[in-house]
Design a protein around this motif. Structure first.
Motif, PDB file in Angstrom:
ATOM      1  N   ARG A 164       0.850  -1.187   0.000  1.00 32.25           N
ATOM      2  CA  ARG A 164       0.000   0.000   0.000  1.00 32.25           C
ATOM      3  C   ARG A 164       0.893   1.247   0.000  1.00 32.25           C
ATOM      4  O   ARG A 164       1.732   1.394   0.878  1.00 32.25           O
ATOM      5  CB  ARG A 164      -0.931   0.015   1.218  1.00 32.25           C
ATOM      6  N   ILE A 165       0.682   2.115  -1.006  1.00 38.23           N
ATOM      7  CA  ILE A 165       1.516   3.306  -1.174  1.00 38.23           C
ATOM      8  C   ILE A 165       0.637   4.540  -1.139  1.00 38.23           C
ATOM      9  O   ILE A 165      -0.407   4.603  -1.798  1.00 38.23           O
ATOM     10  CB  ILE A 165       2.298   3.251  -2.498  1.00 38.23           C
ATOM     11  N   VAL A 166       1.052   5.536  -0.347  1.00 37.52           N
ATOM     12  CA  VAL A 166       0.323   6.796  -0.244  1.00 37.52           C
ATOM     13  C   VAL A 166       1.252   7.931  -0.671  1.00 37.52           C
ATOM     14  O   VAL A 166       2.338   8.100  -0.115  1.00 37.52           O
ATOM     15  CB  VAL A 166      -0.162   7.052   1.197  1.00 37.52           C
ATOM     16  N   ASP A 172      -0.162  16.739 -10.738  1.00 37.93           N
ATOM     17  CA  ASP A 172      -1.375  16.379 -11.477  1.00 37.93           C
ATOM     18  C   ASP A 172      -1.867  15.030 -10.954  1.00 37.93           C
ATOM     19  O   ASP A 172      -1.406  13.963 -11.372  1.00 37.93           O
ATOM     20  CB  ASP A 172      -1.043  16.301 -12.965  1.00 37.93           C
ATOM     21  N   ALA A 173      -2.810  15.071 -10.018  1.00 36.55           N
ATOM     22  CA  ALA A 173      -3.271  13.853  -9.345  1.00 36.55           C
ATOM     23  C   ALA A 173      -3.937  12.878 -10.309  1.00 36.55           C
ATOM     24  O   ALA A 173      -3.741  11.669 -10.224  1.00 36.55           O
ATOM     25  CB  ALA A 173      -4.226  14.225  -8.221  1.00 36.55           C
ATOM     26  N   ASP A 174      -4.725  13.382 -11.251  1.00 36.63           N
ATOM     27  CA  ASP A 174      -5.413  12.500 -12.197  1.00 36.63           C
ATOM     28  C   ASP A 174      -4.420  11.748 -13.069  1.00 36.63           C
ATOM     29  O   ASP A 174      -4.596  10.559 -13.359  1.00 36.63           O
ATOM     30  CB  ASP A 174      -6.366  13.317 -13.076  1.00 36.63           C
ATOM     31  N   LYS A 175      -3.373  12.441 -13.498  1.00 34.17           N
ATOM     32  CA  LYS A 175      -2.367  11.808 -14.356  1.00 34.17           C
ATOM     33  C   LYS A 175      -1.634  10.698 -13.608  1.00 34.17           C
ATOM     34  O   LYS A 175      -1.410   9.611 -14.147  1.00 34.17           O
ATOM     35  CB  LYS A 175      -1.377  12.865 -14.847  1.00 34.17           C
ATOM     36  N   ILE A 176      -1.275  10.964 -12.357  1.00 36.83           N
ATOM     37  CA  ILE A 176      -0.591   9.949 -11.562  1.00 36.83           C
ATOM     38  C   ILE A 176      -1.531   8.790 -11.239  1.00 36.83           C
ATOM     39  O   ILE A 176      -1.129   7.628 -11.218  1.00 36.83           O
ATOM     40  CB  ILE A 176      -0.014  10.578 -10.275  1.00 36.83           C
ATOM     41  N   SER A 177      -2.794   9.099 -11.029  1.00 36.32           N
ATOM     42  CA  SER A 177      -3.769   8.045 -10.769  1.00 36.32           C
ATOM     43  C   SER A 177      -3.857   7.085 -11.955  1.00 36.32           C
ATOM     44  O   SER A 177      -3.867   5.861 -11.794  1.00 36.32           O
ATOM     45  CB  SER A 177      -5.137   8.653 -10.482  1.00 36.32           C
ATOM     46  N   LYS A 178      -3.911   7.624 -13.174  1.00 38.81           N
ATOM     47  CA  LYS A 178      -3.959   6.779 -14.373  1.00 38.81           C
ATOM     48  C   LYS A 178      -2.677   5.970 -14.520  1.00 38.81           C
ATOM     49  O   LYS A 178      -2.710   4.827 -14.969  1.00 38.81           O
ATOM     50  CB  LYS A 178      -4.181   7.657 -15.601  1.00 38.81           C
ATOM     51  N   TYR A 179      -1.546   6.582 -14.147  1.00 36.09           N
ATOM     52  CA  TYR A 179      -0.252   5.898 -14.250  1.00 36.09           C
ATOM     53  C   TYR A 179      -0.229   4.644 -13.383  1.00 36.09           C
ATOM     54  O   TYR A 179       0.365   3.626 -13.745  1.00 36.09           O
ATOM     55  CB  TYR A 179       0.860   6.872 -13.827  1.00 36.09           C
ATOM     56  N   PRO A 228      -7.211   5.270  -6.337  1.00 38.29           N
ATOM     57  CA  PRO A 228      -8.089   6.308  -5.785  1.00 38.29           C
ATOM     58  C   PRO A 228      -7.328   7.574  -5.405  1.00 38.29           C
ATOM     59  O   PRO A 228      -6.156   7.531  -5.039  1.00 38.29           O
ATOM     60  CB  PRO A 228      -8.700   5.639  -4.547  1.00 38.29           C
ATOM     61  N   VAL A 229      -8.033   8.700  -5.514  1.00 39.93           N
ATOM     62  CA  VAL A 229      -7.481  10.012  -5.167  1.00 39.93           C
ATOM     63  C   VAL A 229      -8.359  10.630  -4.092  1.00 39.93           C
ATOM     64  O   VAL A 229      -9.591  10.701  -4.247  1.00 39.93           O
ATOM     65  CB  VAL A 229      -7.428  10.947  -6.391  1.00 39.93           C
ATOM     66  N   LEU A 230      -7.761  11.073  -3.003  1.00 38.31           N
ATOM     67  CA  LEU A 230      -8.489  11.743  -1.927  1.00 38.31           C
ATOM     68  C   LEU A 230      -8.160  13.232  -1.974  1.00 38.31           C
ATOM     69  O   LEU A 230      -6.998  13.617  -1.973  1.00 38.31           O
ATOM     70  CB  LEU A 230      -8.086  11.163  -0.568  1.00 38.31           C
TER      71      LEU A 230
END
Length: 668
Positions: free
Chosen positions: A51-53, A60-67, A72-74
């Motif tokens: 588990r990594i936080v 850019d949270a969305d870009k890293i989320s797709k990567y 999930p993004v909080l």
């Protein structure tokens, strides 16, 4: 932490017992942060239960989320106050500032002769894409006056309008009572770097004036040069800047670019460093990772969030092969492993290793530390000539590197007589006491790394002394380099040889044109080079150096291609230590990497080839931390005598004695 264990052959890694990784404050897309993302993604493949936080306020949270496959993004709302955001047209309208065609701020095509550009002593270039982004015939809303519209369309938006900034300060602080609440503390962002956006928090700021520009380093892989580029910030940078105004109350921000530019032309986020800086250090780091990241450097980097160009990756790998940190098959060499443990540029790291073997470590530590920190020389406003004269008083052998060492040694000797004397010296010779202290700290760090890697052998007493000095919180403590490592520290030729071997192929050929002007060019691609005004060699004639080549550390392209730090290089250092040599007896020539060619007599050529081979073998043995044989010790002493121009006093010359004759290099 990421280097522990072994991720290959089914063996365990240092992460086997780890269940959670929390990484805080990921602000910028640095090379390190992008490399970290590659490692984390690889770990998640190997350890699906991990588990990594990641926590950040700017990426850019969305870009890293797709990567990471849609992780999930909080969103955690901030507690900042609202900021009234205004743009260039609002600033012009608010101040009633206007310009005419004769103004230094008026657009003149690609000319930069205006006062606003010339006021900066640091030379930079404007980003190539800015020429295409110049705004002309911009139509403003009806609420703006015709004078404002005329000023906006006439203004050269590649320049920083200092007059407008002054008028804004006057209006906010003294002339407009409705803005008095914003006048207590105003932060003005000039194009320096982006340090203040993320590294500095000033709690009472209520107003921000943002020039909208910054200077960022871009590395040209093809030309192998760095460029300091003046360009517009991205939207995320602008948001970070204006956010400084809303920490304690409702704030005010003036962005000195138009609303139209912000909406249609500015990037959402700045280019990550992996797309604009050299990849050599990152490539070397990949090769020492114990986690199996991929089959090659290219394989790993193409998995990045924003993969660099394949061509740039190959150039980075080739540069490591050139300094012999990697083999042509991308296997890390013994020297490469040592370089990976030194937190510095690979060329400076190689210089430190060779200087250690050549027993001139003390000046090498100073040179490497200075080039990785701030210059000890300062230039107070209005005292340029006095500061230049003071710097030249430390000149040593037409070498910027040795000049740095001379100034540092003078200061260190003064410190031995008390801090008051040292500070007086700094004031008299325009030296920064704080920067010199940082150089000493870096010197100790590099020495510690050399010891930790077992490349330098010292006794436990010295290790304890170094540790006490490095981690002391009291007044600065100096550490004397072990005497056996400084035997040749006063021989400038040996130091120069170590510099040439470490910095190669950062070499310049020195010649004179028919009109008597300097003809200084890179050996890599024959580009003309000029001395930067900060160099002690600025204004010197090529014939004054007495050598055919100079080494350099930094080439920076602005109005011209400038060499910042240079030092003379003897031909013998190039022949014995640099590149791949091709000895051709029939044509009486020796070529180095097909870039430099010397005229050498056959007997000298044979002797040089054999000496070069022996010197290469004993250096390779020492990179493996193996002791030298008696024969190798003798060859080493002979090489040091030749490189250091030490007169050899032995028996009378015999018939089989060879006198080395090397003529001036033959330029292609």
């Amino acid at each position: 932490m990421l280097e522990g264990g072994s991720g290959q052959g089914g063996q365990g890694t240092a992460f086997d017992d780890i269940t959670h990784i929390i990484i805080d404050e990921v602000h910028e897309r640095t090379i390190e942060s992008d490399f970290l993302l590659i490692v984390l993604k690889t770990l998640l493949v190997q350890r699906p239960d991990l588990r990594i936080v990641l926590m950040s306020a700017t990426v850019d949270a969305d870009k890293i989320s797709k990567y990471f496959g849609g992780c999930p993004v909080l969103q955690v709302p901030g507690r900042t106050f609202p900021v009234d955001v205004r743009y260039l047209e609002d600033a012009v309208e608010f101040t009633k500032w206007k310009i005419t065609e004769a103004s230094p701020y008026a657009r003149r095509g690609k000319s930069y002769k205006g006062k606003a550009r010339m006021d900066w002593s640091e030379e930079v270039i404007v980003a190539d894409d800015d020429d295409e982004m110049a705004e002309t015939n911009l139509k403003l809303e009806k609420r703006y006056s015709s004078t404002t519209a005329s000023t906006i369309n006439l203004l050269d938006d590649r320049l920083v309008p200092f007059e407008l900034i002054v008028r804004l300060l006057e209006r906010i602080c003294f002339e407009d009572p409705t803005h008095a609440s914003f006048s207590s503390a105003i932060l003005v962002f000039m194009p320096a770097t982006n340090i203040a956006e993320t590294g500095i928090t000033i709690p009472d700021i209520t107003c921000v004036i943002d020039s909208g520009r910054h200077r960022e380093m871009r590395f040209d892989e093809k030309r192998q040069i760095s460029r300091l580029v003046d360009t517009y910030v991205a939207k995320s940078n602008a948001a970070q800047r204006r956010g400084r105004a809303g920490r304690v109350q409702a704030g005010l921000c003036f962005h000195l670019f138009t609303k139209h530019r912000y909406d249609t032309k500015m990037a959402d986020h700045p280019d990550p460093e992996i797309m604009r800086l050299s990849l050599s250090d990152l490539a070397l780091r990949i090769k020492i990772m114990k986690v199996n990241l991929g089959t090659s450097v290219e394989d790993v980097l193409l998995r990045a969030l924003d993969p660099p160009l394949t061509m740039n990756i190959q150039r980075a790998v080739n540069s490591l092969i050139e300094v012999r940190a990697l083999t042509p098959a991308e296997e890390i060499t013994p020297m490469g492993r040592l370089l990976s443990k030194l937190p510095t540029d690979v060329h400076l790291g190689k210089f430190l290793l060779i200087a250690t073997l050549f027993r001139c470590l003390d000046p090498a530590l100073t040179i490497a530390a200075t080039l990785n920190s701030k210059s000890p020389f300062v230039t107070p406003f209005g005292l340029q000539d006095e500061a230049d004269r003071a710097k030249l008083s430390f000149r040593s052998d037409n070498s910027d590197f040795l000049t740095i060492h001379n100034a540092f040694s003078t200061w260190r000797n003064a410190c031995a007589n008390g801090s008051g004397i040292a500070r007086k010296l700094c004031k008299q010779y325009f030296l920064s006491h704080q920067n010199l202290l940082q150089i000493e700290e870096l010197r100790q760090q590099y020495l510690g790394y050399l010891i930790d890697s077992n490349f330098v052998q010292v006794d436990r007493a010295f290790t304890r002394e170094l540790s006490r000095s490095r981690f002391s919180r009291n007044r600065p403590r100096f550490v004397t380099v072990p005497p056996e490592l400084t035997i040749n520290s006063s021989n400038t030729w040996i130091i120069g040889s170590a510099l040439a071997a470490g910095l190669y192929p950062k070499i310049l050929s020195v010649g004179v044109l028919k009109d008597g002007k300097n003809d200084i060019r890179t050996i890599l691609n024959n580009q003309p080079v000029f001395f930067h005004p900060s160099s002690i060699n600025f204004g010197r004639r090529a014939k004054e150096f007495g050598v055919n080549h100079l080494c350099y550390f930094t080439l920076m392209h602005s109005k011209r291609l400038y060499a910042w730090e240079t030092s003379p290089v003897e031909d013998m250092a190039l022949l014995l230590l640099c590149g791949e040599a091709d000895f051709k007896l029939m044509s009486n020539t020796v070529t180095i990497d097909r870039k430099i060619r010397f005229r050498v007599e056959p007997k000298s050529s044979v002797a040089l080839k054999y000496l070069r081979s022996q010197l290469g073998s004993l250096l390779a043995a020492q990179y493996r931390c193996k002791p030298l044989s008696e024969t190798q010790v003798n060859w080493n002493e002979l090489a040091m005598m030749i490189l250091g121009k030490v007169e050899i006093k032995e028996a009378p010359e015999r018939e089989d004695t060879v006198t080395l004759v090397v003529n001036r290099p033959l330029n292609y």
